[in-house]
Design a protein around this motif. Sequence first.
Motif, PDB file in Angstrom:
ATOM      1  N   GLY A 175      -4.371   4.508 -10.249  1.00 26.53           N
ATOM      2  CA  GLY A 175      -3.466   5.102 -11.238  1.00 26.53           C
ATOM      3  C   GLY A 175      -2.005   4.962 -10.831  1.00 26.53           C
ATOM      4  N   THR A 176      -1.741   5.083  -9.541  1.00 22.15           N
ATOM      5  CA  THR A 176      -0.362   4.985  -9.044  1.00 22.15           C
ATOM      6  C   THR A 176       0.216   3.595  -9.303  1.00 22.15           C
ATOM      7  N   VAL A 177      -0.525   2.555  -8.932  1.00 15.61           N
ATOM      8  CA  VAL A 177       0.048   1.214  -9.117  1.00 15.61           C
ATOM      9  C   VAL A 177      -0.006   0.780 -10.576  1.00 15.61           C
ATOM     10  N   ALA A 178      -0.972   1.343 -11.331  1.00 12.00           N
ATOM     11  CA  ALA A 178      -0.978   1.048 -12.764  1.00 12.00           C
ATOM     12  C   ALA A 178       0.322   1.539 -13.402  1.00 12.00           C
ATOM     13  N   GLU A 179       0.843   2.643 -12.892  1.00 13.84           N
ATOM     14  CA  GLU A 179       2.101   3.189 -13.399  1.00 13.84           C
ATOM     15  C   GLU A 179       3.267   2.252 -13.101  1.00 13.84           C
ATOM     16  N   LEU A 180       3.184   1.533 -11.989  1.00 19.01           N
ATOM     17  CA  LEU A 180       4.268   0.628 -11.582  1.00 19.01           C
ATOM     18  C   LEU A 180       4.059  -0.790 -12.100  1.00 19.01           C
ATOM     19  N   ASP A 181       2.889  -1.028 -12.665  1.00 15.56           N
ATOM     20  CA  ASP A 181       2.532  -2.346 -13.178  1.00 15.56           C
ATOM     21  C   ASP A 181       3.273  -2.585 -14.496  1.00 15.56           C
ATOM     22  N   ILE A 202      -0.215  -2.470  -1.583  1.00  8.65           N
ATOM     23  CA  ILE A 202       0.494  -2.843  -0.356  1.00  8.65           C
ATOM     24  C   ILE A 202       1.989  -3.019  -0.630  1.00  8.65           C
ATOM     25  N   LYS A 203       2.317  -3.739  -1.687  1.00 10.19           N
ATOM     26  CA  LYS A 203       3.729  -3.980  -2.000  1.00 10.19           C
ATOM     27  C   LYS A 203       4.457  -2.681  -2.326  1.00 10.19           C
ATOM     28  N   ALA A 204       3.800  -1.798  -3.075  1.00  2.00           N
ATOM     29  CA  ALA A 204       4.460  -0.545  -3.451  1.00  2.00           C
ATOM     30  C   ALA A 204       4.736   0.299  -2.214  1.00  2.00           C
ATOM     31  N   HIS A 205       3.785   0.332  -1.293  1.00  4.27           N
ATOM     32  CA  HIS A 205       3.991   1.080  -0.056  1.00  4.27           C
ATOM     33  C   HIS A 205       5.128   0.477   0.749  1.00  4.27           C
ATOM     34  N   ALA A 206       5.140  -0.834   0.872  1.00  4.10           N
ATOM     35  CA  ALA A 206       6.195  -1.516   1.630  1.00  4.10           C
ATOM     36  C   ALA A 206       7.567  -1.288   0.992  1.00  4.10           C
ATOM     37  N   ALA A 207       7.608  -1.276  -0.324  1.00  5.88           N
ATOM     38  CA  ALA A 207       8.893  -1.089  -1.008  1.00  5.88           C
ATOM     39  C   ALA A 207       9.515   0.258  -0.626  1.00  5.88           C
ATOM     40  N   LEU A 208       8.687   1.299  -0.567  1.00  5.14           N
ATOM     41  CA  LEU A 208       9.209   2.616  -0.192  1.00  5.14           C
ATOM     42  C   LEU A 208       9.524   2.691   1.297  1.00  5.14           C
ATOM     43  N   SER A 239       1.721   2.127   9.747  1.00  6.34           N
ATOM     44  CA  SER A 239       1.994   3.290   8.901  1.00  6.34           C
ATOM     45  C   SER A 239       1.041   3.371   7.718  1.00  6.34           C
ATOM     46  N   ILE A 240       0.842   2.267   7.021  1.00  7.19           N
ATOM     47  CA  ILE A 240      -0.029   2.312   5.847  1.00  7.19           C
ATOM     48  C   ILE A 240      -1.481   2.508   6.271  1.00  7.19           C
ATOM     49  N   THR A 241      -1.858   1.940   7.411  1.00  5.73           N
ATOM     50  CA  THR A 241      -3.216   2.114   7.915  1.00  5.73           C
ATOM     51  C   THR A 241      -3.469   3.585   8.234  1.00  5.73           C
ATOM     52  N   ASP A 242      -2.545   4.193   8.975  1.00  4.63           N
ATOM     53  CA  ASP A 242      -2.683   5.611   9.335  1.00  4.63           C
ATOM     54  C   ASP A 242      -2.728   6.487   8.100  1.00  4.63           C
ATOM     55  N   MET A 243      -1.863   6.189   7.151  1.00  9.62           N
ATOM     56  CA  MET A 243      -1.812   7.024   5.946  1.00  9.62           C
ATOM     57  C   MET A 243      -3.145   7.017   5.228  1.00  9.62           C
ATOM     58  N   LEU A 244      -3.727   5.846   5.019  1.00  9.82           N
ATOM     59  CA  LEU A 244      -4.979   5.768   4.270  1.00  9.82           C
ATOM     60  C   LEU A 244      -6.113   6.408   5.063  1.00  9.82           C
ATOM     61  N   LEU A 275      -0.417  11.213  -0.442  1.00 11.63           N
ATOM     62  CA  LEU A 275      -0.240   9.873  -1.008  1.00 11.63           C
ATOM     63  C   LEU A 275       1.191   9.676  -1.516  1.00 11.63           C
ATOM     64  N   SER A 276       1.811  10.757  -1.989  1.00 16.96           N
ATOM     65  CA  SER A 276       3.200  10.652  -2.458  1.00 16.96           C
ATOM     66  C   SER A 276       4.128  10.219  -1.344  1.00 16.96           C
ATOM     67  N   GLU A 277       3.804  10.600  -0.120  1.00 15.21           N
ATOM     68  CA  GLU A 277       4.653  10.214   1.010  1.00 15.21           C
ATOM     69  C   GLU A 277       4.678   8.702   1.165  1.00 15.21           C
TER      70      GLU A 277
END
Lengths: 384, 143
Positions: free
Chosen positions: A14-20, A216-222, A305-310, A328-330
């Motif tokens: 749902g999160t990336v669908a919002e950014l799609d 992955i891209k959305a996480h990296a962007a933030l 960072s993304i590995t730990d978060m998930l 997940l918002s973080e």
Amino acid sequence: METPEEVISKLLDGTVAELDITPTMRDTAIARYTAVGTYLAQATEATDKDCTIFVQGSFRLGTVVRPQDEDGAGDYDIDLVNRYLYDKDAVTKDDLKATEGTLLQDYLEYAVDATPELAPTELTQGRRAWTLHYPDMHLDILPAIPDPDVTPNGILLGDRHEHRWQHSNPIGYGRWFRRRSTELLAKIAESERRNDVHSVPEFYIRTTLQRIVQVIKAHAALFFADDPENRPSSILLTTLAALAYQGDTDLFTATVHAITHMDKHIKKINGRWWVENPVHPRENFADKWNDYPQREISFHQWLASITDMLRDTARMSSPGLDKVALRLSEGWGTYAVKRAVAGLGAEMRGLREASNLTMRTSGLLVTGTAGARGVRDHTFHGDH
Amino acid sequence: MANLAQHAISIDRTVQTARCTIRKGVLRARLTLQPTPVSRVYTLNIKYRVGGWPAVTVVDPVLEVLPDDPLLPHVYKGNVLCLHLPNEWTPDQLLGHTIVPWTAEWLMYYELWLATDANWLGGGHSRPNTPRTDRRRPGKSAT
């Protein structure tokens, strides 16, 4: 949803669908660049160097991620190639760019009068491409010529900061990308059958592989919002994700698998970092790491960072949907995650209203109409 | 109309952890519900006597509210959960098949309400200032 991983998958989706890019905006983009392409093709026809516009980048692959800030999501960036039929020796990079700029300026002036509903508002120049601006998107149009060493689809493009022509092959890359996912190939084939057409581009379809790339891209962007210099390029992330992808259809599981296996595809050859372009072996997507070592360090910090978060999110013990969403918002931003939560709520409500919701003996709400424990329709009420 | 024992059985059968007692004409049930795989595990009390409305309250954990508003959504005085309109439940409908699953939903939408800064996604509406004792007894026709 039976497991925490499924809940996280749904929220990530749902999160990336919002950014799609929405289907409506996609079709608007297509209408706009088709109009540009038609005009330019007609304008150059007489010169024998006629040009063709085609999409490249994340729009082509179906992996668009809009930038976002606190207020919401930003404008779409659509990458296009405008390929002129010049021989390499017959034109310089600067002349090609200047020709393109003139033609696009002509188009802008024409469109404002003739087709105002499709007209751009402004034309600006970047390092490699010209940009046409619209109220809610940019079209970045890269002038290019055919690459005689890579036929039929290879192209050469100019870059203000580079002396030589740069090689690229977006069409070839798109074909490689689709072959990394049997799910994507199957959905394309099904769409071609259903619509009785010869070929359906990837950007009409969405599958797990595309969603992984978006996550992955959305996480990296933030992660790199305050450090854009060190942000890994989109093509690097896309290639590593596609190489590591093994065919899972659960988004959470597939993303964790991909990020866990990315390192296998990062080579060191003669002391140099190397991630080979799968359609152009001499091109190295990790080339900049060798010139700027901090970028490799930052990439691995991001990957950790993304590995730990998930992993942390999946391990939280009965924390509450709100706490999962907060975590997940973080990584993915408050705006997009909240929209995903709202989507989840709407879906659950729809299940109840369609009499397709059941409660298990633990209290777990799942799809199903199993007799007495089916959740009957009702209306929440109360003093507040 | 179902009797208390039938209501108790329906709760016992529907929820693994339910423990029901009936004493002096009052059914009391204590149970736990976890509406999604990542949700909190909530401990609840249900109290019901024939002729009254079933009252569900959350015993544990203490329900959080949002920073700008001290009130929980869709509750009556005493934080009794509001799960239905008056005409949506009558005493012949077993508690285990109605009130209990509606409570699971309430808990899920409560967590989504916290996650979205007060967006109640479960549908429904509020009626301000309606003390429960003033409302019609269950089983009567609604206006």
